[in-house]
Structures are given as structure tokens and as C-alpha cells.
Design an enzyme around this catalytic site. Structure first.
Site, PDB file in Angstrom:
ATOM      1  N   GLU A 199      82.871   9.431  30.538  1.00 10.78           N
ATOM      2  CA  GLU A 199      83.105   9.113  31.942  1.00 10.78           C
ATOM      3  C   GLU A 199      83.558   7.675  32.024  1.00 10.78           C
ATOM      4  O   GLU A 199      83.127   6.838  31.238  1.00 10.78           O
ATOM      5  CB  GLU A 199      81.787   9.308  32.689  1.00 10.78           C
ATOM      6  CG  GLU A 199      81.837   9.127  34.172  1.00 10.78           C
ATOM      7  CD  GLU A 199      80.449   9.353  34.777  1.00 10.78           C
ATOM      8  OE1 GLU A 199      80.149  10.483  35.165  1.00 10.78           O
ATOM      9  OE2 GLU A 199      79.670   8.380  34.817  1.00 10.78           O
ATOM     10  N   HIS A 207      74.212   1.749  42.349  1.00 10.92           N
ATOM     11  CA  HIS A 207      73.690   3.114  42.388  1.00 10.92           C
ATOM     12  C   HIS A 207      73.236   3.368  43.818  1.00 10.92           C
ATOM     13  O   HIS A 207      72.292   2.770  44.295  1.00 10.92           O
ATOM     14  CB  HIS A 207      72.520   3.267  41.406  1.00 10.92           C
ATOM     15  CG  HIS A 207      71.902   4.630  41.423  1.00 10.92           C
ATOM     16  ND1 HIS A 207      71.996   5.508  40.372  1.00 10.92           N
ATOM     17  CD2 HIS A 207      71.181   5.260  42.369  1.00 10.92           C
ATOM     18  CE1 HIS A 207      71.354   6.620  40.670  1.00 10.92           C
ATOM     19  NE2 HIS A 207      70.841   6.493  41.892  1.00 10.92           N
ATOM     20  N   LYS A 236      65.122   3.312  37.136  1.00 12.02           N
ATOM     21  CA  LYS A 236      65.071   2.492  38.342  1.00 12.02           C
ATOM     22  C   LYS A 236      63.800   1.651  38.366  1.00 12.02           C
ATOM     23  O   LYS A 236      62.733   2.104  37.945  1.00 12.02           O
ATOM     24  CB  LYS A 236      65.106   3.404  39.569  1.00 12.02           C
ATOM     25  CG  LYS A 236      66.409   4.182  39.667  1.00 12.02           C
ATOM     26  CD  LYS A 236      66.278   5.371  40.597  1.00 12.02           C
ATOM     27  CE  LYS A 236      67.535   6.245  40.524  1.00 12.02           C
ATOM     28  NZ  LYS A 236      67.348   7.539  41.193  1.00 12.02           N
ATOM     29  N   ASN A 289      69.849  15.493  42.379  1.00  9.16           N
ATOM     30  CA  ASN A 289      68.492  15.762  41.917  1.00  9.16           C
ATOM     31  C   ASN A 289      67.831  16.710  42.898  1.00  9.16           C
ATOM     32  O   ASN A 289      67.717  16.425  44.077  1.00  9.16           O
ATOM     33  CB  ASN A 289      67.693  14.462  41.824  1.00  9.16           C
ATOM     34  CG  ASN A 289      68.233  13.571  40.720  1.00  9.16           C
ATOM     35  OD1 ASN A 289      68.675  14.066  39.665  1.00  9.16           O
ATOM     36  ND2 ASN A 289      68.262  12.283  40.957  1.00  9.16           N
ATOM     37  N   ARG A 291      64.951  17.758  43.818  1.00  4.70           N
ATOM     38  CA  ARG A 291      63.502  17.572  43.929  1.00  4.70           C
ATOM     39  C   ARG A 291      63.231  16.350  44.780  1.00  4.70           C
ATOM     40  O   ARG A 291      64.154  15.681  45.218  1.00  4.70           O
ATOM     41  CB  ARG A 291      62.899  17.358  42.551  1.00  4.70           C
ATOM     42  CG  ARG A 291      63.619  16.204  41.843  1.00  4.70           C
ATOM     43  CD  ARG A 291      62.909  15.737  40.618  1.00  4.70           C
ATOM     44  NE  ARG A 291      63.797  15.003  39.736  1.00  4.70           N
ATOM     45  CZ  ARG A 291      64.064  13.708  39.832  1.00  4.70           C
ATOM     46  NH1 ARG A 291      63.554  12.992  40.819  1.00  4.70           N
ATOM     47  NH2 ARG A 291      64.873  13.105  38.985  1.00  4.70           N
TER      48      ARG A 291
END
Lengths: 490, 175, 535
Positions: A199, A207, A236, A289, A291
Site C-alpha cells: 500500500e 489516523h 494507539k 472494525n 466491534r
């Protein structure tokens, strides 16, 4: 509405979920491995079930035992938290089949979003920007050519990966092949899936992620963005909402892209769409994500929405409680992850015992913890001990409140990153809100522990010595006249 | 406590009580500090006046190190104690001897192997009871006196240990 | 309590002369002590270093609590014996603080003949153990001794107060509940092996420590076996097989640390309570003592000037100040401890003797320890004084002294001649501690008096035998007597023979007494009671 929910998790997130269940009048069931005896989520829950596992983490991953625990306790819902089984499509399907409501999206969506290559293709088809990339389909040589064609620098990532495992940065063509091999090797070892993709690497990227809620019928709302640019080892460390210095039009575009993706997938329950934002304002879809995120509290603090409560309502079939226009982002909230680690040793995880815990309290503070005083921190689990979240009317207020709270927070008995987090909160660049994912590396000199002044060193050494019974005896237990005479020799 | 080496955040400093009257004087590194009014406001807090300024800190003693938090900074302090290897706890023994007569039924180490405190060295059978013989301290196996299936008397040396690699008498003493 | 008003003129010629003289004596003392402690042939230090041993002085410093005093006793024992080859009588004894506890330390000085025992070594060690018995002080033995000096065995082995008494005293101490710890840091050979064996606690250093009745040479001679010391009686043998020693340590540092930890387990009984105050420095500088002490043994001085430089705040409550003025009596504090002081300000007369006896009785009634400051040339002689009962008045002092149940301490400040030595708590009178100053002289009488007395006797003898009395003969008698007296009446001879517990620099007296008094309070005072006073 669900009657009884089993939390297939541990630590702070288990505590967090149980608190909302309590507030909603729903029964809670905790599961635990013996290593976690005495953990706070056990006391909070109405019931607790011991799981067996040779390795503690394996217990929390043991689907048979967890389903059996649901049956045994009559749980009609299962909250997976984050990590462990939270993004396991097979488990979600199996739970549903057993008649237990899985508090999360449906298995097929988990599966779709769980595969980085599939999800990227899905997003691309929807017109959501994705970073130029190459996927290994044919021979290694072909893949190398395709990857090189994107242009350097490049990021090599594991298709099935996360957490930085199997991730490599390549800055020149000559290093490409070796790094692909290494990344594939790591991916194979960690995820039993050696597929990797390349990538385009953005320099100084941010982010940015968007919290969404969907009802599974195509209705999706977003709860604005979070900025999670401050990372170490691709994990993070500091998260906040709203993202500082983000143009509101750009923010709306990103949120709209997130809603578009989730709507198309008929996303059910809470999810997070992650983007990478380059300095020039272009953004690319990274992954979704499926969740609840670790950093969900910052969203809760600025929107006033209890995300776990919404998750439960959706899983109970009650749909969304809010329309998009009901969601207002107010003030600023920042979360820091308190971890048992040694920042000065490249964030090496640490173990010990939380011998002393003093938590700051205040109306603008939230301390989501999975620890209690006396608890042993073992290498069996993740090193995150707690999250400290502070909000304020402005970002400057939130930062100041966070600084003060970190100064007050006392966790002794295991090395932690509390002081490192405090140095981030005091850092000028951080305060200015000019964030990017390379922040910690770039500011490493300012974030390193400052050299101790002799008086500080003396104060610390003496405090330790006065805590030591041997030293206290030596200092104070010498009788008269010996103490008065001192080091005299005749 | 005799003069000792204290390590703070990995940095070693010499500490020594210099005087107790009229006030406690402690030498830390090269500087002598005068301490008065030492108090313990709570079991986890220590307060004192250091060279005229009040210091108040949190404290917790872990098994090996002390954690101190003063003015929003945590420090990890280690107080060296000569003899802390615990000679009183039989942790300096060189020859591991049999507590009962018996037979070696399993041998888990060989000469030259590094061993850690608590590591099982051999299994012996005495009076129909199988007992693990464990290393009383870290070290290197210098000699195996009792071989597999051999019998031994009470008090016989079973295994001799040498200091662990990189460890010597002077390094252990006066730490 | 009023402070003493000093009448000394520090600007006077007398003061200056005496100051220079006594300062030189103190410097000479320091030099002698320093040599006794540290001056050894280099090979002795090399030998210890080769064995991986610390010097006993270094062991001692590591054993003691930091920033605490050590009152070393009889540093110059044997300084005038054995041709000077046994400095300190090859041992180090003293009082100090280990893990917050007052202890007696006895360390073999392995830098002297490998710590072998001379007759005076035995005497010094016995004195240390007597101090432990009398004052209920735990004993720490730092063992590193080759055993008895075989050439001198008749002077150290067979008699009641010889080597055997050491182990007898150890048993007595243990029976009394007074702890003993032996740190075996070298060999304990033959009788010496009993020191750790008779101690309640013991630690041995692996490799260098050894305990055996017969060392390698003796074992070889007796059985023909060739063995190392470690094989015969090393650390592992004694801590694992024989149980003779309790703990093994890997090195001396560890041994000392373990020893300190063991001492920290000792219970501390209650000390005898006496009147006590906050310690306070004297008003007058003790350094002025050098200018007060005379530079001639025949010269007197006002002992109040000494007291003023020794006691807290220089405060002194003098008892019966106008009566029997040649004996100064009164109350003061030394480092906080209330004491009764009895000090000579001249010859003892009938009135001063009776005053002294009465004051001793008062201090006993008052539970006040007694400090005797001696500068005594004797009781007054002559028909007039005998009629007045000078002998029975002197006897009263002795009766009161011996019947006394409070601890007594004596400092030999200058002269100590004749029966005055007895009445002022000389060595024979069970004082807990006795210290001397470097200017001190001691004898049955002064050298000059003795020379004249013996010349007189010689003259009468010659006359009786009808022989001519030559002036040269009498001069020789005088000279011989003077020489003999001079060599045996000075402080260094006295301390060499252990007639005292050591020579003090006068300025150190206050600290030494403070430690001595504190030590004495560990034992309960006995029951008061006297014999019959001859009135």
C-alpha cells in the site's frame, strides 16, 4: 430486550459493559480464567463462570466453554468486547445458531470487513477512496513489480493482520523483495495466513476513524470522528474527539464515506470505519472494525451517547434510538491508554503488582479500569491496565484536565507509561494539535524522561529509603547517647 | 543499614547515613542532605523536610524494587543489600546434600548446565517417596555426584553448584 | 543546677605551657594508637589480601551501624610486652552499635601473627567478656585466629584466669541469657574453635572460614592424613554435616550482613532507669583541658575545671562544698545521664574521706552512677592523722565503695598513688570501666618517694650489719628504684598490662563515659548493702 448478557471478555471492557447492563437492569455473567481471580469484573457481574485453559488467553477464546457458560447461566445475549472473539465470524454465526444474541454485526459482515483485501475492494466499488495498493495474486515477481509501480515509500501489510504484526515500511526498490518475504513470514506465524499486500505509505498521515451505529437494515448513523494518530508500535496511545485542526467539510466527507460503507453492508450494531488522512487532505479507507473500540469513551463523552446501551438495544431488535440530526458533538474529549510497560525501553511490556492505586476523580474525568489495588499484572494478557479520559469545553481544557489527572494518578508496583503520557500531554506539538502517526518518534527527545535534578533524585531516594524498614531502623533506632555522639572513634 | 548502593531509574548512587544529630544527614552521591520531620501521613505516603523544603511522596515496595511517586513522577528505586541473596535461606549452598538415604530415579541436568533457583535437578526415591531435588539458587552444575540409579546415604553430596556465569564473589558482596 | 565558673586564664603562661605539653602527649597517644591499629609489615596485609580477607579493622567498620561511635578498649594492650610484636595484644575489643543494639565486639587481629593468642590477648578477651557479663551486653566475636602461641602456653593455658576462662565466660553469658554471635571469617583452631561452638549464633565464610580442634598440620602429625582446612572443618561441613555453625556465607560482606540481621533479632531488655536529661554540650571547650592538666606529676589542679569541660552545660551541683575540700563531690549530667562525681583536689584527709564515703552512700540511695576522677597521691600520713583515724576513715570509703550497687566509672586524670587508688575506685574495685589519660602515673607510691624509702631501708640495713654506708651505694639504690618505677608507673605500662580499659585523649573522656554509662545501664543495679563501717 435481552435479559441476561454474558461478557466474553475481561479487564476494563468487561467492567465497562457490565456497568451499562446494570444501569439497564439486565443481568450480567462474567467469565474468567483462574489467572484473573480477583479481577474487578468478577465482583461487578451478577454471576461468574470459571473457564479452563492451559494458556489463560486460550480460555477466553474457547468457544465451546463460552457457549456452555451461556447455556448454564441462561444468558440470551453475548457481548464480545474487543479482541478475543469479537471479530470471529464463525463464533458470531455459532452464537446466533445457539439462539444467543451476538452483540455485534452479523457473521457475513464480520467476515467481509475482517478481510482487508475483500473490504478494500468492497469500498472501492462504492467509490470510497482507498490508497493505491497491490495484492499478491500471481507470482512473487509479479507482485513485486505491481508494488513497485505504486511508488515508494510503501507499506507491506498482512491481509489477515492487525496490530502492526507483519507490517513493513519499504523506502527503496532494492529492499522490496526481502521485506515482502519477512512480512509474509510474520503473517504466516501470527495469523496462519501468509498473504500480504502493498500500500502507498503516506508521510505524516493522520489516523481518523468514524464511529457508526447501524440497525442491520441499511439505516446507519455516525457519531463523528476520532483522531487516533498518536501511536507506538502501531498501537494507539492517545485518542480524541473531535480531531483537532480538521476542516469541517473534510470531516463531513469522511463521516459520509463511513456511513456509505456501513449502509451498503447493512451494518448492524456499533462499528468503526478507519481512514488515513494525508497532509494534503486526501483520505483513504483503511479498514472497518466490526466491534466496540477501545477508544469509544471519547465519542461517548462528546456525544453523550452510551454506545454499549445502543449496542444492546440494537441486539435486542429495538433498532436505532437516534436519528443523525440528534447526534451533536459537544466539547472535546481525550483518552490515554495506561499500560504496564517501560516507554524508555521501547515500550517493553512489564509485569508486577498494582500495589497502590489512587485514581483522580472529577466531573470531567472517566477512568475505565480493569485493575484494582493488589492485583497482579501477568504477562498472560495485554499490557493495557486502564484508560483515563478527560473532557472539556475546548481541547485546551481537556488537555489541561488530562495533564492534571495524570499527575494525580498513582499506580505503583508495576512500571507504567503514566509519566510518558503526561509528557505527551505537556508536549507543545501535541497541545497545538498538529498530530500525525509519527508523532512519538518525532518527539522522542521531548518525550524521554528528563534527567533528574539532584534535589529530585535525593527526594525520591530518601522517600524510598524511608519506606524501607531497614533504613528506618538505621536512621531512627540508634539509642542515645550513641546517636548524639555520631561517628566518633577514640 | 551500612552504606549502600541505591539504584534510581537505573542510575546507581551511593547512600550513607552521615549523622543523626542534630538532624539526620544522609549522603546521596556526593551531596549531604539534611532531613527532618519524617512522617507517614498514610501507610502509602511519606513526608519529610529535605534541606528545608517539604517532600511528600507515594510509596510502594514491590518484591525487588520500590516505587516512588513524587510531584507526578514515578521513580523505580532499588536498594542493594549485601547478603540479600539470603544466606539464611540456604540460597548460597554449593553442595546439595541428601536429606535421606535413597536412589536417583531421574536425572534432569548434566554437568555444565546453568540452573535457576527452584529448578528440579534430579528425582530421588527415599522410603518409597519420590522427591524432587531442586536448585537452592541460580548457578551452574559443577558436578553430579549421584548418577542415575545410584544409591546414596543421608548427607551425601548429590550435586555441586558453581556460581552462575558472570557472577563472582566480589560482585555478590557489598552489592 | 548552676554552671561552674571557670577560673582558668587561657592567656596565662601556665596555660600555654601545659597546653603545649599535653597536646604533645595526646598527639603521641594518637600516633601510638594509630601504629598499634595499622602499622604492620606489608606481608601481613598481603597475606590477608591473598586469602581474600578484609582486615579486621575493615570488618569492624562494616559491622557497626553507620555514623555511630565505637569505644575501643585497650588499644595499646601489650604495647610494652613481647618486644612490641603483639600490637593491641593481637585483638580488637570495644563497645559499639550493631543493628541498633549495644554490643561488645571482640575481633581477632589477624594482621598480628595470624591472630594467635598471647597471654595478654587472653587477658584482654577475658576483660571484654567480663564487661559483657557485668553490663549484660551481647558479644560479637569476629573469629580469625591461629590459636595459642605455643611458646607461651604456660602463661596462657593452665590457670584460672587463662584461656579456659574464655569459654567458661561464654557459657556464663549464655546462661545469663546474653547473646553471642560468632562470625567465623578465618580459622578457629584448637581452643579457638570453642568460640563459635560456645556462641549462641554463628556464621562462617565459605572458603576462608574454618573451625577445627586440629588444623591441617596437627591432623597430619596425628593421623598422617593430608587434608585442606576446608575439608577438615569448612563452611559446608559445619553448616550441613556437623551443625557446629548455623549459617554459611559466600563472602565476608555477606557474613557481616547476615550477622547484622541476626543481631537485629535480639530482644532488647529494659535498661535500668536513672535520672536523664537531653544531652547538652559543656559550656567550656573540652580542648582547654590540655591547658589545665599539669605538666608535672607533683602539681595539683582544680578538678572542677576538668568537670566543667566534661559535663552537660558545665553544670555541677556540689555537695558539701565547704567541708573536706580536698575531695570534690557533686551531681552533674554526662550526655544526659545523671552521675555523682567524686574528684580529688588534693590529699585525702579525715574529713574528705568521710565526705566521700557519705556521698557514695547518697548516690546509692539515689540510684546515681558514680564517676571517680583520680588525682591522688594518698591519704595523709603521720601520728596526728592516725589518732584522728585516717586509716579507718579510708576504710570507710572502701567499705562504702564495695557495698555500692550503682555502676562506677573511674578516670585516671593524673596521679594514682597508694591507698588513694583504692578509695577512689581503682582497678580492684569492680568499676564497670576504668580509663586513663596519657599523663597518668600509677604505683604503690611515687617513684621519688619509693627511691627515698628504699634508700632509707638500705641505709639502715647496712648500718645494722656494720657496713659502711657509701653515698654511691645509696645513689644507685635511688637510681635503680627510680628507673624501675618510671618504667612501670607510666600510663603506657599500665595499659599494656590491662590495668585499665585504655588510654583516652582527655577531650574524648566525655564520649567514652557516656557510652560506658549507657552500656552499664543494660544490667540491673544489684541490691544495696554494706559491711560494717568502723566508726
Amino acid at each position: 430486550m435481552l435479559k441476561r448478557v454474558l461478557i466474553a471478555n475481561r479487564g476494563e471492557i468487561a467492567c465497562r459493559v457490565i456497568r451499562t447492563l446494570r444501569a439497564m437492569g439486565i443481568g450480567s455473567v462474567a467469565v474468567y480464567h483462574l489467572e484473573d481471580r480477583g479481577a474487578p469484573h468478577l465482583d461487578l457481574a451478577d454471576e461468574r463462570v470459571l473457564l479452563h485453559g492451559h494458556v489463560p488467553t486460550a480460555a477466553y477464546l474457547d468457544q465451546d466453554q463460552i457457549i456452555a457458560a451461556c447455556k448454564a447461566t441462561g444468558a440470551d445475549g453475548l457481548h464480545p468486547g474487543y479482541g478475543f472473539l469479537s471479530e470471529n465470524a464463525g463464533f458470531a454465526a455459532r452464537t446466533a445458531k445457539e439462539g444467543i444474541a451476538f452483540i455485534g454485526p452479523d457473521a457475513d459482515v464480520i467476515k467481509l470487513m475482517g478481510d482487508k483485501i475483500l473490504s478494500r475492494n468492497y469500498a472501492r466499488k462504492l467509490g470510497i477512496p482507498i490508497a493505491p495498493s497491490a495484492t499478491q495474486t500471481g507470482t512473487l515477481e509479479h507482485f513485486i513489480d505491481q508494488a513497485a509501480a505504486i511508488g515508494f515509500p510503501l507499506l507491506i501489510k498482512a491481509s489477515a493482520g492487525g496490530g502492526g504484526k507483519g507490517m513493513k515500511i519499504v523506502r527503496a526498490a532494492k529492499d522490496l523483495e526481502e521485506n515482502i518475504r519477512m512480512a509474509a513470514g510474520e503473517a504466516q506465524r501470527y495469523f496462519a495466513d501468509g498473504r500480504v499486500y502493498a500500500e502507498k505509505l503516506l508521510e505524516q498521515p493522520r489516523h481518523i476513524e468514524v464511529q457508526v451505529l447501524g440497525d442491520g437494515k441499511g439505516n446507519v448513523i455516525h457519531l463523528f470522528e476520532r483522531e487516533c494518530s498518536i501511536q507506538r508500535r502501531y498501537q494507539k496511545v492517545v485518542e480524541e474527539s473531535p480531531a483537532p485542526n480538521l476542516d469541517w467539510k473534510l470531516r463531513d466527507q469522511i463521516c459520509a464515506a463511513a456511513v456509505k460503507l456501513a449502509s451498503a453492508a447493512k451494518y448492524k450494531n456499533a462499528g468503526t470505519v478507519e481512514f488515513i488522512l494525508s497532509a494534503d487532505g486526501t483520505f483513504y479507507f483503511l479498514e472497518m472494525n466490526t466491534r466496540l473500540q477501545v477508544e469509544h469513551p471519547v465519542t461517548e463523552m462528546v456525544t453523550g451517547v452510551d454506545l454499549v446501551a445502543e449496542q444492546i438495544k440494537i441486539a435486542s431488535g429495538l433498532g436505532l434510538s437516534f436519528a443523525q440530526q440528534d447526534i451533536v458533538q459537544k466539547g472535546s474529549a481525550i483518552e490515554v491508554r495506561v499500560c504496564a510497560e517501560r516507554p524508555e525501553r521501547d515500550f517493553q511490556p512489564a509485569v508486577g503488582r498494582v500495589g497502590l492505586l489512587r485514581v483522580p476523580v472529577g466531573g470531567k474525568l472517566r477512568f475505565d479500569a480493569g485493575i484494582r489495588e493488589g492485583q497482579v499484572v501477568t504477562p498472560a494478557f495485554d499490557s493495557m491496565l486502564a484508560k483515563l479520559i478527560c473532557c472539556g469545553d475546548t481541547r485546551a481544557d481537556a488537555v489541561a484536565g488530562l495533564s492534571a489527572a495524570l499527575r494525580e494518578l498513582v499506580i505503583l508496583g508495576v512500571p507504567t507509561n503514566v509519566d510518558f503520557l503526561a509528557r505527551i500531554a505537556r508536549n507543545g506539538v501535541f497541545k497545538s494539535g498538529k498530530l500525525h502517526t509519527g508523532f512519538i518518534g518525532e518527539q522522542s527527545a521531548d518525550l524521554a524522561p528528563p534527567a533528574l535534578a539532584p534535589s529530585e533524585e535525593a527526594a525520591a531516594v530518601l522517600t524510598a529509603l524511608f519506606d524501607d524498614a531497614d533504613f528506618r531502623r538505621a536512621a531512627f533506632d540508634v539509642p542515645e547517647p550513641y546517636a548524639s555522639i555520631g561517628a566518633w572513634r577514640n | 543499614m551500612p552504606p549502600t548502593k541505591t539504584t534510581i531509574n537505573g542510575r546507581s548512587v551511593d547512600t550513607e547515613i552521615i549523622a543523626r544529630r542534630p538532624a539526620l544527614a544522609v549522603k546521596i552521591g556526593e551531596a549531604v542532605h539534611v532531613v527532618t520531620d519524617v512522617r507517614r501521613p498514610s501507610p502509602s505516603e511519606i513526608e519529610f523536610t529535605l534541606d528545608g523544603s517539604v517532600v511528600r511522596g507515594w510509596c510502594f515496595a514491590g518484591p525487588d524494587e520500590l516505587y516512588v511517586r513524587i510531584a507526578g513522577n514515578t521513580h523505580i528505586v532499588n536498594i542493594a543489600r549485601p547478603g540479600a541473596s539470603g544466606a539464611g535461606n540456604a540460597q548460597t549452598v554449593n553442595d546439595i546434600r541428601a536429606e535421606m538415604p535413597g536412589t536417583v530415579v531421574a536425572l534432569h541436568i548434566a554437568e555444565g548446565d546453568p540452573v535457576a533457583l527452584g529448578q528440579k535437578l534430579m528425582t530421588v526415591e527415599s522410603m518409597k517417596l519420590q522427591i524432587g531435588v531442586v536448585a537452592p539458587r541460580d548457578g551452574v552444575v559443577a558436578k553430579v555426584h549421584a548418577q542415575l540409579n545410584s544409591t546414596f546415604d543421608r548427607g551425601a553430596a548429590l550435586v555441586s553448584l558453581a556460581p552462575a556465569v558472570g557472577e563472582n564473589a566480589s560482585a555478590k558482596g557489598n552489592g | 543546677m548552676p554552671a561552674i565558673k571557670s577560673l582558668i586564664s587561657t592567656g596565662s603562661e601556665d596555660f600555654r605551657r601545659r597546653y603545649v605539653h599535653n597536646k604533645a602527649l595526646a598527639a603521641a597517644l594518637k600516633t601510638k594508637q594509630d601504629e598499634s591499629r595499622h602499622k604492620r609489615p606489608q606481608r601481613d596485609f598481603d597475606r590477608l589480601a591473598k586469602q581474600g580477607k578484609m582486615t579486621p579493622r575493615k570488618r569492624l567498620e562494616k559491622l557497626l551501624d553507620p555514623a555511630t561511635p565505637f569505644l575501643e578498649l585497650s588499644t595499646l594492650a601489650a604495647n610494652m610486652a613481647y618486644g612490641g610484636e603483639a600490637p593491641g595484644a593481637a585483638s580488637i575489643c570495644g563497645l559499639g552499635i550493631v543493628s541498633g543494639r549495644e554490643v561488645v565486639i571482640h575481633a581477632a587481629d589477624s594482621t598480628v601473627k595470624a591472630g594467635a593468642w598471647y597471654p595478654l590477648t587472653v587477658k584482654k578477651v577475658l576483660r571484654a567478656l567480663d564487661i559483657a557479663i557485668e553490663n549484660h551486653l551481647p558479644v560479637i566475636h569476629l573469629c580469625d585466629s591461629a590459636g595459642g602461641q605455643l611458646q607461651m602456653q604456660s602463661e596462657l593455658f593452665p590457670d584460672k584466669y587463662m584461656a579456659g576462662r574464655i569459654f567458661r565466660n561464654q557459657a556464663i553469658l549464655s546462661k545469663m541469657g546474653i547473646k553471642q554471635l560468632a562470625l567465623v571469617m578465618g580459622h578457629c583452631t584448637a581452643g579457638g574453635a570453642y568460640i563459635p561452638a560456645m556462641s549462641d549464633y554463628s556464621v562462617i565464610v565459605r572458603g576462608t572460614g574454618g573451625v577445627f580442634l586440629g588444623g591441617p598440620p596437627l591432623v597430619k602429625a596425628a593421623t598422617g592424613q593430608v587434608m585442606t582446612a576446608d575439608e577438615i572443618g569448612g563452611a559446608d561441613l559445619h553448616t550441613q554435616l556437623s551443625g557446629t555453625v548455623d549459617y554459611a556465607a559466600d563472602n565476608e560482606d555477606e557474613c557481616i550482613a547476615l550477622g547484622r540481621e541476626i543481631v537485629s533479632q535480639f530482644d532488647r531488655g529494659p535498661k535500668t532507669r536513672i535520672e536523664q536529661a537531653e544531652p547538652e554540650a559543656p559550656l567550656y571547650d573540652p580542648d582547654e583541658l590540655y591547658g589545665i592538666i599539669p605538666d608535672d606529676i607533683k602539681q595539683g589542679f582544680d578538678m572542677r575545671e576538668v568537670i566543667a569541660r566534661m559535663v552537660d552545660g558545665s553544670r555541677f551541683h556540689e555537695y558539701k562544698p565547704a567541708y573536706g575540700t580536698t575531695l570534690v563531690c557533686g551531681y552533674a549530667h554526662i550526655l544526659g545521664f545523671k552521675v555523682g562525681i567524686i574528684a580529688n583536689n588534693g590529699i585525702l584527709f579525715n574529713d574528705s574521706s568521710k565526705k566521700g564515703a557519705h556521698f557514695i552512700a547518697l548516690c546509692n540511695q539515689n540510684n546515681t552512677p558514680l564517676v571517680f576522677l583520680q588525682n591522688i597521691t594518698g591519704y595523709m600520713v603521720g601520728r596526728e592523722y592516725e589518732i584522728a583515724g585516717i586509716t579507718k576513715d579510708g576504710a570507710k570509703m572502701i567499705m562504702a565503695l564495695v557495698g555500692s550497687h550503682v555502676p562506677k566509672f573511674t578516670v585516671m586524670c593524673h596521679a594514682s598513688f597508694g591507698a588513694g587508688n583504692y578509695g577512689m575506685c581503682g582497678r580492684a574495685y569492680d568499676g564497670r570501666f576504668l580509663f586513663s589519660w596519657p599523663n597518668h602515673q600509677i604505683g604503690i607510691m611515687g617513684g621519688e618517694q619509693a627511691a627515698n624509702t628504699l634508700a632509707e631501708v638500705r641505709q639502715r640495713q647496712l648500718e645494722r650489719e656494720g657496713l659502711p654506708v657509701g653515698a654511691d651505694v645509696l645513689a644507685k639504690v635511688r637510681a635503680d628504684t627510680m628507673r624501675a618505677f618510671d618504667s612501670q608507673t607510666n600510663a603506657y605500662y599500665a595499659t599494656s598490662q590491662l590495668w585499665d580499659d585504655g588510654i583516652l585523649d582527655p577531650v574524648d573522656t566525655r564520649n567514652a563515659l557516656g557510652i560506658a554509662i549507657s552500656a552499664a545501664l543494660n544490667a540491673p543495679f544489684g541490691q544495696p548493702g554494706n559491711g560494717i563501717f568502723r566508726f
